[in-house]
Design an enzyme around this catalytic site. Sequence first.
Site, PDB file in Angstrom:
ATOM      1  N   CYS A  44      -0.376   1.508  -9.425  1.00  0.00           N
ATOM      2  CA  CYS A  44      -1.605   1.965  -8.877  1.00  0.00           C
ATOM      3  C   CYS A  44      -2.527   2.083 -10.348  1.00  0.00           C
ATOM      4  O   CYS A  44      -3.631   1.715  -9.997  1.00  0.00           O
ATOM      5  CB  CYS A  44      -1.505   3.275  -8.195  1.00  0.00           C
ATOM      6  SG  CYS A  44      -2.903   3.730  -7.301  1.00  0.00           S
TER       7      CYS A  44
ATOM      8  N   CYS B 166      -4.915   1.840  -0.306  1.00  0.00           N
ATOM      9  CA  CYS B 166      -4.862   2.819  -1.077  1.00  0.00           C
ATOM     10  C   CYS B 166      -6.294   3.323  -1.442  1.00  0.00           C
ATOM     11  O   CYS B 166      -7.163   2.623  -1.947  1.00  0.00           O
ATOM     12  CB  CYS B 166      -4.251   2.362  -2.303  1.00  0.00           C
ATOM     13  SG  CYS B 166      -4.063   3.680  -3.613  1.00  0.00           S
TER      14      CYS B 166
ATOM     15  N   CYS C 195      -1.040   4.795  -3.191  1.00  0.00           N
ATOM     16  CA  CYS C 195       0.003   4.127  -3.539  1.00  0.00           C
ATOM     17  C   CYS C 195       1.082   5.189  -4.005  1.00  0.00           C
ATOM     18  O   CYS C 195       1.054   6.249  -4.686  1.00  0.00           O
ATOM     19  CB  CYS C 195      -0.143   3.208  -4.651  1.00  0.00           C
ATOM     20  SG  CYS C 195      -1.073   1.885  -4.682  1.00  0.00           S
TER      21      CYS C 195
ATOM     22  N   CYS D  49      -6.665   2.589  -5.644  1.00  0.00           N
ATOM     23  CA  CYS D  49      -6.892   1.372  -6.086  1.00  0.00           C
ATOM     24  C   CYS D  49      -7.279   0.526  -5.062  1.00  0.00           C
ATOM     25  O   CYS D  49      -7.662  -0.873  -5.651  1.00  0.00           O
ATOM     26  CB  CYS D  49      -5.599   1.023  -6.819  1.00  0.00           C
ATOM     27  SG  CYS D  49      -4.225   0.508  -5.860  1.00  0.00           S
TER      28      CYS D  49
ATOM     29  N   GLY E 249      27.819  -6.161  -3.236  1.00  0.00           N
ATOM     30  CA  GLY E 249      27.692  -5.272  -1.864  1.00  0.00           C
ATOM     31  C   GLY E 249      28.967  -4.641  -1.834  1.00  0.00           C
ATOM     32  O   GLY E 249      28.958  -3.796  -0.615  1.00  0.00           O
TER      33      GLY E 249
END
Lengths: 199, 360, 278
Positions: free
Chosen positions: C270, C239, C264, C242, C30
């Site tokens: 997808c 979606c 998606c 899909c 980080g």
Amino acid sequence: MSTELLSGFTDHARSSAEAFRVMLDAMAQPGRILPLTPDFAAPAPLFASTAAICLTLCDYDTPLWLDDSLRETAVIDYLRFHTGARIENDRPQASFLLCTPATAAEALAQASIGNAEYPDASATLIIQVPDFSGDRLTLKGPGIKDERVFTTAGLGARFWALMDENHQLFPLGRDVYFAAPKEIAALPRSTQIKREGQA
Amino acid sequence: MYVAVKGGEKAIDAAHRLLGEERRGNPEIPEITTTQIGEQLTLAVDRVMTEGSLYDRELAAVAIKQARGDLIEAIFLIRASRTTLPRYGYSTPIETSDMLIRRRISAAFKDMPGGQILGPTFDYTHRLLEFEASETPAAPVETGPADLDRTMPRVLDLIGAEGLIEAASSTSGEPGDLTREPLAFPADRDLRLQSLVRGDEGFLLALGYSTQRGYGRSHPFAGEIRYGEVSVSFTPEELGFEIEIGAIDITECEMINQFKGSAGVPPQFTRGYGLSFGQCERKAMSMALVDRALRVRELDEEQTAPAQDEEFVLSHADNVQATGFVEHLKLPHYVDFQAELELLRRLRREVQGLDQEAAE
Amino acid sequence: MTTGYNFAYLNEQTKRMIRRALLKAVAIPGYQVPFASREMPMPYGWGTGGVQVTASILTPQDTLKVIDQGADDTTNAVSIRKFFVRTAGVATTEETEKASIIQTRHRVPEAALREDQILVYQVPIPEPLRFLEPRETETRKMHALEEYGIMHVKLYEDIARHGHIATAYAYPAKVNGRYVFDPSPIPKFDNPKLDDCAALQLFGAGREKRIYAVPPYTKVRSLDFEDHPFSVQKWEEPCALCGSTTTYLDEIILDDKGKRMFVCSDTDHCRKSQEKAA
């Protein structure tokens, strides 16, 4: 003077990339022992694995310190030629410190820890170990799912006590590579280390 | 049925072909050559070399042609090429007092050793479009007395002896290089000057101008502006002595700034320094003004204006960085935009819900 | 493959410098490591940081996937993929499972990543505190002192004004309990995927000259408050291609009468779901 200088990586760009990926994986998964077998021989007593780390990371921007057992003319000539790194006599000034189990504690104690604003301005130790057997340690921290058991040879109580202090300094501190002739492992400052038998 | 957009690769190839066509323009008009650019658009070449940080007239001309005359794009091309070049070492510092002068003026003195040399300048041209200029072959120019001593001392060296002006700072040790180490703040003058010389001419011009209008006023006088050729030398490690490797054209500007003194520094004239490849005079002057403005810390002045704010100035001076980040807004951001849409709809629903509750 | 340039374009000296920075980044999760970012043959803002990171970790054996907005066929993803094919000759794929390195802009793939994969993020502004404090000298001190008060104040002001934390992307998180970091402009929907992820995650900011990392299995905690816990976006419809109800959706405008559909954002995921359903 050595008669002939040994060569480094045959195809530097590709081979050093492969070596680096091993080193990156080792640092990202502390205590995991990974094979590092470069395609060249290094002058004794330098391991080829150690040499691969140096040739991948060191250059004229990174002063390099070596312990007495590694300060052989052949080793110094080799590292100077292939990396261009300045050989440093003063441990706190070095970016990389090459040592062996006998000298590791003192090197660790004196190596740079960086500063609060730039904890990255710190040193990395590369410790040549004969193999990865011996002291049993339990590791925790970033890069480790739950816990990992790590074993390495001959570093002794003082070294591990200093490694514990090193971890306490986080985000300051030094990072350590262990290099056996054909394998490496790493312990960054972020790893919490427990010795077998300790509470 | 909805079909997702495809064919990114084809679109890119087609765009590049169109770009090539646009660049060429009407094929019945002769194609411009890079030699012509190098010889006739010299100030564009000079700017691309200065901000591109690479002295190579031919490459700069190629970049200008490839960029369709967009100088920031040309500067970017040069920078991207420069970064792949091997580095053999650093030259010894150039000596501008040994310059083969083509132009040299001082606004602070009526006359000085060597005199005022106007040289090639727009300064006193009447800005009237010369419609015939392109068709009339130029008459040979009177070049002045052939025995003119073309090297002359720097004006600020001439007045330095009296102690009225601060000594030119010479820090010991190697100057830094921001192309090798990321810039950290506070930055010393060596790195500030390197950043400014690579910085965008327009940005520095505006900042320099702002100091004249009172945003960090520094009472400048153009002590000297000189343009000409200096030789560049290098000491190869294996030889151990200096050899001359070539010559470059540069413009140097030294500003003299009034300074009333502070707790730690007595009243004296201070300096602002500007330098460019070629004849980028506006750039060198702007740089000198901004350099002086940025010296607030060492001169113990109060920082009040944008031009004195080193993080602000140095973080935003580079036009390759700036244009990249501004223009990247062209790239798709629809994922984040969707996230904002979702948030905004939710917030508005809740506000409307509250309004309804209140109304009931 | 284009010759004349080094493997993966960057010269070895540059790679060494970036590799050293990467190792520090991994050792200090980080923390933003400064590095001497180079000018690349694509503009700043187009992913020069991600490209430099990928170029420094790439080996000839790698299989590379590049996505932008979750999709492999967005123009800039195509362009970056082509760059590595030309300069490194690596194999490429659009399938998340087959990739050993995935370079991304603005999304984390929907499929869970593995230990043998590396995710490289393109980052525009790496400093999470930048919009609260523009000065690098100040933000560096705040990180050193672990002084993140202004960030909490900002988030709390959001709650006071809107009833919510009004940050929808580039949502700040704390890594390994120490550094607050910017996960790049991914939607906050993706933040939970960073936590305890099996893959190594590397972040490159070229213009801002910073590299940072999240090692595998590292705690990444999105900032929140006990009474206002972190939550992610939800859609009211699945979606349209899909039928997924668990993925991040893009909104597609179909006409000028407000007709729209949701699909998606992760095109590979997808397609896989559609194939499975078929």
